[in-house]
Design a protein around this motif. Structure first.
Motif, short mmCIF file in Angstrom:
data_model
loop_
_atom_site.label_atom_id
_atom_site.label_comp_id
_atom_site.label_asym_id
_atom_site.label_seq_id
_atom_site.Cartn_x
_atom_site.Cartn_y
_atom_site.Cartn_z
N ARG A 448 -44.84 -21.84 -3.46
CA ARG A 448 -45.20 -23.14 -4.39
C ARG A 448 -46.04 -24.46 -3.82
O ARG A 448 -46.80 -24.53 -3.75
CB ARG A 448 -43.91 -23.74 -5.63
CG ARG A 448 -44.73 -25.25 -5.89
CD ARG A 448 -43.11 -25.42 -6.22
NE ARG A 448 -43.03 -24.50 -7.48
CZ ARG A 448 -43.39 -24.99 -8.81
NH1 ARG A 448 -44.48 -25.41 -8.92
NH2 ARG A 448 -43.01 -23.79 -9.46
N CYS A 449 -45.34 -24.13 -2.31
CA CYS A 449 -45.77 -25.17 -1.66
C CYS A 449 -46.77 -24.88 -0.36
O CYS A 449 -47.63 -25.61 0.58
CB CYS A 449 -44.91 -26.53 -0.75
SG CYS A 449 -43.72 -26.85 -1.82
N LEU A 450 -47.49 -23.83 -0.54
CA LEU A 450 -48.10 -22.92 0.18
C LEU A 450 -49.53 -23.28 -0.20
O LEU A 450 -50.32 -22.44 -1.73
CB LEU A 450 -48.52 -21.90 0.40
CG LEU A 450 -49.08 -21.59 1.52
CD1 LEU A 450 -49.14 -21.71 2.90
CD2 LEU A 450 -48.90 -19.27 1.40
N GLU A 451 -51.06 -24.42 0.79
CA GLU A 451 -52.17 -24.65 -0.13
C GLU A 451 -53.03 -24.04 0.93
O GLU A 451 -54.64 -23.63 0.51
CB GLU A 451 -52.51 -25.78 -0.24
CG GLU A 451 -50.98 -26.66 -1.82
CD GLU A 451 -52.41 -28.03 -1.88
OE1 GLU A 451 -51.95 -28.84 -1.94
OE2 GLU A 451 -52.27 -28.51 -2.71
N ASP A 452 -52.68 -23.83 2.35
CA ASP A 452 -53.86 -24.03 3.24
C ASP A 452 -54.07 -22.77 3.16
O ASP A 452 -52.53 -21.98 4.18
CB ASP A 452 -53.58 -25.01 4.73
CG ASP A 452 -54.53 -24.09 5.07
OD1 ASP A 452 -55.49 -23.62 4.62
OD2 ASP A 452 -54.01 -24.42 6.43
N GLU A 453 -54.14 -21.53 2.26
CA GLU A 453 -53.85 -19.93 2.64
C GLU A 453 -54.69 -19.59 4.42
O GLU A 453 -54.03 -18.49 4.91
CB GLU A 453 -54.72 -19.40 1.46
CG GLU A 453 -53.80 -17.64 1.56
CD GLU A 453 -54.90 -17.29 0.04
OE1 GLU A 453 -54.44 -17.79 -0.81
OE2 GLU A 453 -55.39 -16.53 -0.17
N THR A 454 -55.74 -20.07 4.35
CA THR A 454 -56.76 -19.35 5.61
C THR A 454 -55.84 -20.03 6.82
O THR A 454 -55.15 -18.72 7.18
CB THR A 454 -57.76 -20.01 5.85
OG1 THR A 454 -58.37 -20.59 4.10
CG2 THR A 454 -58.36 -19.47 6.93
N GLY A 455 -55.56 -21.25 7.18
CA GLY A 455 -54.89 -21.26 8.17
C GLY A 455 -53.08 -21.12 7.99
O GLY A 455 -52.58 -20.57 9.28
N PHE A 456 -52.58 -20.50 6.81
CA PHE A 456 -51.31 -20.01 7.05
C PHE A 456 -51.78 -18.76 7.51
O PHE A 456 -51.01 -17.45 8.54
CB PHE A 456 -51.00 -19.60 5.67
CG PHE A 456 -49.28 -18.78 5.19
CD1 PHE A 456 -48.91 -19.89 6.04
CD2 PHE A 456 -49.47 -17.85 4.78
CE1 PHE A 456 -47.01 -19.39 5.85
CE2 PHE A 456 -48.21 -17.25 4.77
CZ PHE A 456 -46.83 -17.74 4.73
N MET A 457 -53.04 -17.39 7.49
CA MET A 457 -53.30 -16.05 8.10
C MET A 457 -53.48 -16.21 9.16
O MET A 457 -53.38 -15.64 9.95
CB MET A 457 -54.11 -15.32 6.91
CG MET A 457 -53.84 -15.01 5.58
SD MET A 457 -52.02 -14.54 5.30
CE MET A 457 -53.01 -13.02 5.66
N GLU A 458 -54.23 -17.03 9.69
CA GLU A 458 -54.71 -17.73 11.12
C GLU A 458 -53.04 -17.19 11.31
O GLU A 458 -52.92 -16.80 13.18
CB GLU A 458 -55.45 -18.81 11.23
CG GLU A 458 -57.22 -18.33 10.88
CD GLU A 458 -57.81 -17.59 11.49
OE1 GLU A 458 -57.04 -17.90 12.83
OE2 GLU A 458 -58.44 -16.50 11.67
N ASN A 459 -52.43 -18.58 11.36
CA ASN A 459 -51.26 -18.48 11.85
C ASN A 459 -49.91 -17.44 12.65
O ASN A 459 -49.42 -17.72 13.31
CB ASN A 459 -50.23 -19.44 11.09
CG ASN A 459 -49.28 -19.85 11.38
OD1 ASN A 459 -48.92 -20.64 13.19
ND2 ASN A 459 -48.00 -20.05 11.07
N LEU A 460 -50.66 -16.48 11.09
CA LEU A 460 -49.85 -15.28 11.68
C LEU A 460 -50.19 -14.26 12.98
O LEU A 460 -49.05 -13.00 12.98
CB LEU A 460 -49.54 -13.87 10.18
CG LEU A 460 -49.03 -15.11 8.65
CD1 LEU A 460 -48.69 -14.32 7.72
CD2 LEU A 460 -47.26 -14.74 9.68
N LYS A 461 -51.59 -14.36 12.83
CA LYS A 461 -51.99 -13.02 13.94
C LYS A 461 -51.50 -13.64 14.99
O LYS A 461 -50.37 -14.46 15.79
CB LYS A 461 -53.37 -14.16 14.29
CG LYS A 461 -54.45 -13.42 13.11
CD LYS A 461 -56.21 -13.57 13.18
CE LYS A 461 -56.99 -12.74 11.80
NZ LYS A 461 -57.77 -14.16 12.23
N PRO A 462 -51.03 -12.04 15.86
CA PRO A 462 -50.49 -11.91 17.00
C PRO A 462 -51.10 -12.58 17.94
O PRO A 462 -52.35 -12.63 17.87
CB PRO A 462 -50.14 -10.74 17.18
CG PRO A 462 -50.81 -9.75 15.97
CD PRO A 462 -51.71 -11.04 15.17
#
Ligand SMILES: *Cc1c(COP(=O)(O)O)cnc(C)c1O
Length: 462
Positions: A448-462
């Motif tokens: 629900r509170c995730l708005e920055d999808e791009t930043g979220f995916m970037e953050n997952l990168k090893p």
């Protein structure tokens, strides 16, 4: 020579390390003082390690790299930004309401430039700190005047101290609320120097209970909004309007601690009903207090609106000076309140409302988009799925109501709690930590509170 002594002699000297080329970046970025104190700590750790393990620490060959790790972790802010995927929108431990862009801009200006905090540009007289906002709050709530302090707990304390110190305050036994963090109505009463007169029972309180308890020494009749629990079943509570009628007859003001309080009718977006300060003012309540950072969606603040004479007493009480809000809070609050003057764009511009009203289907679609990446990264150890879940509003607002949402869930294939714990920990160690919730042997990331999808995916990168 003992093997130990031999190991100690292999530890480098600080001044030699500092002259090494590998330290030049560290010295430039962190400065001599911090680098030296970090190296001293590392030497201490290394000696301790030799003493207990009879061997050199693994990083002995690469002091610069280890020093960098330590220096960077020291530099990390104590207020680190995180992804709040707990499913609680107004999460007290994660800072409650996210501020609107307009509020962020207003705070930045108030920080960067001198502002007319207590200065009236149209007259020589020293302006009143809450004056500009009082006008706005009166317009929005229909009150005569307003006072702003550090949080609602402070507002309740000040309201009681200024209006009822040394006297009795009548409260229903069904409303002796504990909010958490040691805010309990009976304790606040004592701190404010008031005598609490409890009336009625836990589940039922009648108007006659208040009438019987009110006497010579009664300064206030008080209502407290039971924001973080609900009394259900065979219940009876006296409404503010009924209590005001009694108060008028006995010449005793009625005050309400509303807790959250929403300035707009939330039911228009299908959200549960929450009492509004303007309704209580219209019902004749003399003072209403509420939070700035709960459903209002602004900065941490306590707002008291109500009758002019009582607000004047509050404003001149010595505790007001101790509890007053600072210029950044006032700037953010003013900008937030201005959004309410334009209700048509409120959902779009006020993050709290935007997140609370987010469409469940949109959240599910987001979860479906994220699923493959999580399956490929965590699929070996976990069954990763998209599952429906229920978000909560949080901060004691609307405690029983839940909002349909969607989560990514992680069930450990080995069924072990320790596997789940390790996952939770590794998500917390990402550059921007991800905070979820464990329930039913699974980790839930409510989106629900995730708005920055791009930043979220970037953050997952090893
Ligand atoms: C939340 C709440 C408070 C405390 O407000 P803060 O802004 O957190 O200090 C006091 N009373 C009630 C009824 C509340 O819900």
């Amino acid at each position: 020579m003992t093997p130990d002594r031999n190991l100690y002699s292999q530890l480098p000297a600080i001044d030699k390390l500092l002259r090494d080329a590998s330290f030049s970046d560290l010295l430039r970025n962190f400065g001599h003082t911090q680098v030296v104190s970090t190296l001293r700590e590392m030497l201490e750790t290394a000696r301790e390690y030799i003493r207990t393990q009879q061997q050199l620490p693994t990083w002995n060959g690469n002091w610069a790299a280890q020093a960098q790790v330590q220096l960077e972790s020291h530099q990390r802010s104590a207020l680190q930004p995180v992804f709040n995927l707990t499913g609680t929108v107004l999460h007290t431990n994660l800072g409650r309401a996210l501020q609107a862009e307009a509020a962020i801009e207003a705070v930045t200006n108030a920080m960067r430039f001198p502002v007319t905090l207590e200065y009236d540009l149209h007259g020589a007289e020293r302006g009143h700190r809450d004056k500009a906002l009082a006008g706005l709050l009166c317009e929005l709530t229909g009150a005569e005047d307003a006072c702003i302090v550090n949080n609602n707990a402070a507002a309740v304390l000040l309201m009681l101290a200024a209006c009822a110190s040394g006297e009795n305050v009548v409260v229903s036994r069904g409303e002796l609320v504990e909010i958490g963090g040691a805010f309990r109505i009976p304790d606040v009463m004592r701190q404010a120097g008031c005598k609490l007169v409890e009336v009625g029972t836990t589940n039922r309180t009648h108007l006659k209970d208040y009438r019987q308890a009110a006497g010579e020494n009664t300064a206030l009749l008080m209502k407290v909004h039971t924001s973080n629990y609900q009394v259900a079943g065979f219940t009876k509570a006296v409404t503010e309007a009924e209590l005001v009628e009694l108060g008028n007859e006995l010449n005793i003001p009625v005050v309400t601690d509303l807790g959250s309080g929403s300035l707009v009718d939330l039911t228009q977006w299908g959200l549960p009903e929450e009492p509004m300060p303007q309704q209580l003012i219209a019902a004749g309540v003399s003072l209403v207090s509420f939070s700035g950072d709960k459903l209002l969606g602004g900065p941490q603040a306590g707002i008291i609106v109500g009758k002019k004479d009582l607000i004047a007493r509050i404003q001149s009480h010595p505790l007001k000076r101790a509890l007053r809000a600072d210029k950044m809070t006032l700037a953010a609050l003013e900008a937030t309140l201005r959004l309410y003057q334009h209700p048509e764009t409120l959902v779009e511009r006020l993050p709290t409302l935007r997140l609370l009203t987010r469409d469940a289907n949109e959240i599910t679609e987001l979860a479906q988009r994220l699923l493959p990446e999580f399956q490929s990264q965590y699929g070996e150890q976990f069954t990763v799925c998209v599952e429906p879940c229920l978000s909560q509003i949080g901060s004691g607002s609307l405690p029983v109501d839940r909002l349909p949402s969607s989560a990514l869930t992680f069930s450990p294939k080995d069924g072990r709690g320790s596997t789940l714990g390790a996952l939770t920990q590794s998500l917390r160690e990402l550059p921007k930590p991800i905070i979820g919730r464990i329930s039913d042997g699974r980790l839930w990331l409510d989106l629900r509170c995730l708005e920055d999808e791009t930043g979220f995916m970037e953050n997952l990168k090893p």
